[in-house]
Design an enzyme around this catalytic site. Sequence first.
Site, PDB file in Angstrom:
ATOM      1  N   LYS A   1       1.226  -3.794   5.817  1.00  0.00           N
ATOM      2  CA  LYS A   1       1.595  -3.589   4.415  1.00  0.00           C
ATOM      3  C   LYS A   1       3.103  -3.362   4.259  1.00  0.00           C
ATOM      4  O   LYS A   1       3.687  -3.728   3.228  1.00  0.00           O
ATOM      5  CB  LYS A   1       0.814  -2.417   3.832  1.00  0.00           C
ATOM      6  CG  LYS A   1      -0.676  -2.716   3.651  1.00  0.00           C
ATOM      7  CD  LYS A   1      -0.906  -3.991   2.844  1.00  0.00           C
ATOM      8  CE  LYS A   1      -2.358  -4.189   2.467  1.00  0.00           C
ATOM      9  NZ  LYS A   1      -2.578  -5.467   1.737  1.00  0.00           N
TER      10      LYS A   1
ATOM     11  N   TYR B   1      -2.597  -1.150   9.832  1.00  0.00           N
ATOM     12  CA  TYR B   1      -2.652  -1.456   8.402  1.00  0.00           C
ATOM     13  C   TYR B   1      -1.295  -1.194   7.743  1.00  0.00           C
ATOM     14  O   TYR B   1      -0.779  -2.018   6.976  1.00  0.00           O
ATOM     15  CB  TYR B   1      -3.738  -0.597   7.749  1.00  0.00           C
ATOM     16  CG  TYR B   1      -3.875  -0.776   6.256  1.00  0.00           C
ATOM     17  CD1 TYR B   1      -4.491  -1.899   5.721  1.00  0.00           C
ATOM     18  CD2 TYR B   1      -3.393   0.202   5.382  1.00  0.00           C
ATOM     19  CE1 TYR B   1      -4.625  -2.055   4.340  1.00  0.00           C
ATOM     20  CE2 TYR B   1      -3.520   0.059   4.005  1.00  0.00           C
ATOM     21  CZ  TYR B   1      -4.138  -1.078   3.495  1.00  0.00           C
ATOM     22  OH  TYR B   1      -4.259  -1.231   2.136  1.00  0.00           O
TER      23      TYR B   1
ATOM     24  N   SER C   1       0.834  -1.202   0.000  1.00  0.00           N
ATOM     25  CA  SER C   1       0.000   0.000   0.000  1.00  0.00           C
ATOM     26  C   SER C   1       0.867   1.249   0.000  1.00  0.00           C
ATOM     27  O   SER C   1       1.946   1.273   0.624  1.00  0.00           O
ATOM     28  CB  SER C   1      -0.901   0.004   1.232  1.00  0.00           C
ATOM     29  OG  SER C   1      -1.517   1.260   1.428  1.00  0.00           O
TER      30      SER C   1
END
Length: 326
Positions: free
Chosen positions: A182, A178, A166
């Site tokens: 990632k 998150y 990401s």
Amino acid sequence: MADGRQDQTDGQPGEASGPGAPAPIRLDGQVALVTGAGRGLGREHALALAARGAQVVVNDLPDADGTDHAAALVAEIVKNGGTATADTHSVADEADAVVATAIDTYGRLDVLVNNAGISHGGMFDQIPVEVFDRMLDVHLHGTVAVTRAAWPHLRATGGRVVNTTSNSVFGITGTSHYITAKGGVLGLTKSLAMDGRVDGIRVNAIMPVAYTRMTAGIPDEVFRAFLEEHFTSDKVAPFVVWLAAPDVPVTGEIFSVGGGRAARVVLGVNGGVLSDTPEGYGAQVDRLLDLEGTVFPADATREVLHAAAGLGLFEDGNPLAGAWKQ
């Protein structure tokens, strides 16, 4: 395709067609597993791979109300003349079963697209431990687990792995769990690309820029609307097909992909500064942050060589010339 898509094997928009154009990419006889493929980006990946001839395993968990998006997509692919089968196992908890669906159904695995994910926001000190851990379980550990289960089969076919990292790793507020996951996927991609070279396995990753259920939660209305208009999820899939192709020439690369554009993302190291005191480093902060002289090492060994050169250790010749070629 039934929903209005066309698989333009004679040339995609913006590409040359006719004499001298690149040969169409076909995946006939190939088996592709796409995780989290019931909706969003994964759905587009699965549709595009099937349109190019791949036999696709569509993995996704049913909704809490029992809605089976994987089965619905399989029905759509089959209706359009493709071949697909559904899998509803969890990538985090049942990775072996996910891969077994591909092997039991088609007898091989050529392409793995790690796309499955969940979303949640919150400031670091407000994210419950169990929520933080679950984010890692799905995005990072799920990618690791499915790839580990798939690896022996990919070794047999000289397969392709497309991971999903990401652009949030560049920094964004309110989603530390998150970004942590990632960032791990980014590092995993670099490592697996080197581990897989001897067997012909090529491993790359995408940073999708797309309007999805996840980005639909962006609080800024103007930015969210801009994504929805210009970065539709179907614009990422053509690049995934290229990364899945038998003759794709790259491995260990990260690409920002969206809106019909792809760009290489790299890790760089600048020229550096020299000191042996905290004060000495602090006095050179502007130069320390200056990107002049930035290089992009191909691997960790090259980064050490860059550091050694910056220290002047090679002025009388490089004693490491030819050492530890990875």
